[in-house]
Design an enzyme around this catalytic site. Structure first.
Site, PDB file in Angstrom:
ATOM      1  N   GLN A  77     -25.981 -21.903  32.076  1.00  0.00           N
ATOM      2  CA  GLN A  77     -26.252 -20.425  32.788  1.00  0.00           C
ATOM      3  C   GLN A  77     -25.560 -20.397  34.110  1.00  0.00           C
ATOM      4  OE1 GLN A  77     -28.591 -22.075  30.951  1.00  0.00           O
ATOM      5  NE2 GLN A  77     -29.766 -21.031  29.820  1.00  0.00           N
ATOM      6  N   LYS A  78     -25.318 -19.557  34.773  1.00  0.00           N
ATOM      7  CA  LYS A  78     -24.983 -19.533  36.199  1.00  0.00           C
ATOM      8  C   LYS A  78     -26.035 -20.447  37.149  1.00  0.00           C
ATOM      9  CE  LYS A  78     -22.007 -16.417  37.523  1.00  0.00           C
ATOM     10  NZ  LYS A  78     -21.486 -14.926  37.864  1.00  0.00           N
TER      11      LYS A  78
END
Length: 186
Positions: A77-78
């Protein structure tokens, strides 16, 4: 989370112990690329339901009698990507997984790959790109993915790209045998 195991093999009638050589391999890529599914399939031979990885999963993949890889699956995930650098110590190869059916995220994947490869801890470390989800009709070719990720620009690095399907188990064993060979070459 998958657990790592220690493997000791007895040889010569039990007189000596030979420990398997374990190389640390980092599995990275954007969220939803299929990293956890891929690791679970490699370790268990089965498809397991996974959830987004917060932190990491780790497991030991036995390739042959002398070689096993400790594979670290790191969340993509970012919000997790700034932490990727903390997993690079003692890394012998980077396996970067992309969803080969998701054309819209290739620029994001290219940027994430470029950023992690710029870390000094990965200098001289081989790269394997796994184009996952090759079983889907909308998947891109290896050449398209290679160009989208700008792989030819990494001329100073040993790298390979292979298509695979974590869901179907296609190409996984071969890919990690190639990772082992890349480690030995570097």
């Amino acid at each position: 989370m998958f657990q790592s195991k220690v493997q000791i093999t007895r040889t010569g009638g039990g007189k000596s112990l030979v420990c398997k050589q374990k190389e640390s391999v980092i599995l990275m890529g954007l969220d939803s690329a299929g990293k956890s599914t891929l690791l679970a399939r490699l370790l268990t031979g089965q498809v397991m339901e996974t959830t987004p990885t917060i932190g990491f999963n780790v497991g030991t993949l036995d390739l042959d009698k002398k070689t096993s890889l400790t594979v670290w699956d790191v969340g993509g995930q970012k919000s997790m990507r700034p932490n990727w650098r903390y997993y690079l110590d003692n890394c012998k190869a980077l396996v970067f997984v992309v969803d080969s059916s998701d054309r819209t995220r290739m620029p994001e994947a290219q940027k994430a790959l470029k950023k992690i490869l710029s870390d000094e801890k990965l200098q001289g470390i081989p790269l394997m790109v796994l184009a996952n989800k090759k079983d889907l009709p909308t998947c891109m070719t290896i050449r398209e993915i290679s160009n989208q990720l700008d792989l030819p620009s990494y001329s100073e690095r040993l790298w390979e790209i292979q298509a695979c399907s974590a869901l179907k188990g296609l190409g996984l064993q071969q890919a990690f045998m190639s990772v082992s060979k890349l480690i030995k070459k570097s």
